[in-house]
Design an enzyme around this catalytic site. Structure first.
Site, PDB file in Angstrom:
ATOM      1  N   HIS A 160     -10.962  -0.111  -8.028  1.00 13.48           N
ATOM      2  CA  HIS A 160     -10.709  -1.247  -7.149  1.00 13.48           C
ATOM      3  C   HIS A 160      -9.238  -1.442  -6.805  1.00 13.48           C
ATOM      4  CE1 HIS A 160     -10.853  -2.704 -11.384  1.00 13.48           C
ATOM      5  NE2 HIS A 160      -9.723  -3.310 -11.037  1.00 13.48           N
ATOM      6  N   ARG A 211     -20.899  20.006 -29.744  1.00 11.22           N
ATOM      7  CA  ARG A 211     -20.925  19.213 -28.505  1.00 11.22           C
ATOM      8  C   ARG A 211     -21.020  17.713 -28.798  1.00 11.22           C
ATOM      9  NH1 ARG A 211     -24.334  23.746 -27.279  1.00 11.22           N
ATOM     10  NH2 ARG A 211     -26.203  22.521 -27.783  1.00 11.22           N
ATOM     11  N   ARG A 212     -20.372  17.311 -29.881  1.00 11.42           N
ATOM     12  CA  ARG A 212     -20.490  15.913 -30.321  1.00 11.42           C
ATOM     13  C   ARG A 212     -19.132  15.252 -30.512  1.00 11.42           C
ATOM     14  NH1 ARG A 212     -25.222  17.015 -34.899  1.00 11.42           N
ATOM     15  NH2 ARG A 212     -26.791  17.810 -33.428  1.00 11.42           N
ATOM     16  N   ALA A 256      -3.627  -8.988 -12.443  1.00  9.58           N
ATOM     17  CA  ALA A 256      -4.773  -9.854 -12.707  1.00  9.58           C
ATOM     18  C   ALA A 256      -5.038  -9.834 -14.205  1.00  9.58           C
ATOM     19  CB  ALA A 256      -5.988  -9.360 -11.941  1.00  9.58           C
ATOM     20  N   CYS A 297     -11.263  -0.809 -20.950  1.00  6.83           N
ATOM     21  CA  CYS A 297     -11.494  -0.212 -19.628  1.00  6.83           C
ATOM     22  C   CYS A 297     -11.749   1.285 -19.784  1.00  6.83           C
ATOM     23  CB  CYS A 297     -10.301  -0.474 -18.718  1.00  6.83           C
ATOM     24  SG  CYS A 297     -10.014  -2.221 -18.373  1.00  6.83           S
ATOM     25  N   ASN A 311      -3.501   5.445 -16.913  1.00  4.76           N
ATOM     26  CA  ASN A 311      -4.633   5.735 -17.783  1.00  4.76           C
ATOM     27  C   ASN A 311      -4.923   7.227 -17.853  1.00  4.76           C
ATOM     28  OD1 ASN A 311      -6.353   2.740 -16.674  1.00  4.76           O
ATOM     29  ND2 ASN A 311      -5.105   3.020 -18.495  1.00  4.76           N
ATOM     30  N   ASN A 350     -11.075   0.291 -13.131  1.00  5.32           N
ATOM     31  CA  ASN A 350      -9.700   0.769 -13.009  1.00  5.32           C
ATOM     32  C   ASN A 350      -9.015   0.140 -11.809  1.00  5.32           C
ATOM     33  OD1 ASN A 350      -7.802   3.234 -11.769  1.00  5.32           O
ATOM     34  ND2 ASN A 350      -7.586   2.888 -13.960  1.00  5.32           N
ATOM     35  N   ASP A 351      -7.827  -0.422 -12.073  1.00  7.49           N
ATOM     36  CA  ASP A 351      -6.941  -0.977 -11.048  1.00  7.49           C
ATOM     37  C   ASP A 351      -6.225   0.207 -10.397  1.00  7.49           C
ATOM     38  OD1 ASP A 351      -4.861  -2.137  -9.624  1.00  7.49           O
ATOM     39  OD2 ASP A 351      -4.323  -3.562 -11.188  1.00  7.49           O
TER      40      ASP A 351
END
EC number: 2.1.1.45
Length: 279
Positions: A219, A133-134, A278, A154, A189, A180-181
């Site tokens: 956003h 679990r690593r 942006a 991001c 992404n 995240n845009d």
């Protein structure tokens, strides 16, 4: 309507109706004006890739090939070189984030992967014990941030886990993003990291399972509100896009190429929308 389109519309509507405005924003538009945004926090989505649920909207065309090439640049080449990204992959959108005249994006993304030998460690851990679990990729490296300027990552953390179901092993992935845009980068992404998940699964001959997607700050920039309303008005295409990786099980992670991926049954609504990014 696909799950991705449902989630996309719900998130746009929630941001437009319930979101709050940013203050003291860092980004700027190309005209020099501050790029403020309307945002919500704590966005989460779950897709079962094994059932054909892929995180790509049909409401506008999404550039999948260039997105996958970026993943190869980060995790195969383990590079921050813009020259390599431009020349090898013909991908140029990172050029706006060049740090000075270095020809790089600073000690970010691929440079951090290489610094810590992250991908090789993940593959070695999964081979030694798939149920550990690593299995965590973390690109959040304060030392690297202090070493050079550059856009902070991001999409900065990815976790992998396996499940055995009816004798088959499924690889699940969880992607965490600080920011995240929504209109421009959301599905780019998501699909990038689905591609990474598929590459690792193929390396071991496993099936792809679930993809979990958490975004801290989701956003819409204040120069994109018209595009947001247009997307809400659009009716999604009657298609169910899915990404496939056309290589045999057991193909080495580092031998997989962008052209090995194929996006099937994808007929997005047109025309494409234009966005002033942006920076």
């Amino acid at each position: 309507m696909t799950l991705a389109d449902t989630i996309f519309k719900e998130n746009i509507k929630k941001i437009m109706e319930q979101g709050v405005f940013s203050e003291n924003a860092r980004p700027r538009y190309k005209d020099g004006n501050v790029a403020n945004s309307k945002y919500i926090t704590g966005s989460f989505a779950e897709y079962d890739l094994s059932k054909g649920e892929f995180p790509i909207t049909t409401l506008r065309p999404i550039a999948i090939k260039s997105a996958i090439k970026e993943v190869l640049w980060i995790y195969q080449d383990q590079s921050n070189s813009l020259e390599l990204l431009n020349d090898k992959y013909n991908v140029h959108y990172w050029n706006d984030w060049e740090v000075g005249d270095t020809g790089t994006i600073g000690q970010r993304y691929g440079a951090v992967v290489k610094k810590h030998n992250i991908i090789n460690k993940i593959l070695q851990q999964l081979e030694a014990n798939p149920w550990n679990r690593r299995n965590i990729i973390s690109l959040w490296d304060y030392e690297a941030f202090e070493e050079t300027d550059g856009l902070l990552p991001c999409a900065f953390q990815t976790m992998f886990d396996v499940r055995r179901v009816d004798g088959d092993i499924y690889l699940d992935a969880t992607l965490t993003q600080r920011s995240n845009d929504m209109l421009v980068a959301h599905h780019i992404n998501a699909m990038q990291y689905v591609a990474l998940q598929m590459m690792i699964a193929k390396h071991f001959g496993w099936k792809v399972g679930k993809f979990f997607y958490f975004i801290n700050n989701l956003h819409i920039y204040d120069n994109q509100f018209e595009q947001a309303e247009e997307l809400l008005r659009r009716e999604p295409s009657d298609c169910h896009p899915r990404l496939v990786l056309n290589v045999p099980d057991g193909t080495n992670f580092f031998d997989i190429k962008a052209e090995d991926f194929e996006l099937l049954d994808y007929n997005p609504v047109k025309p494409q929308l234009k966005f002033d990014l942006a920076i």
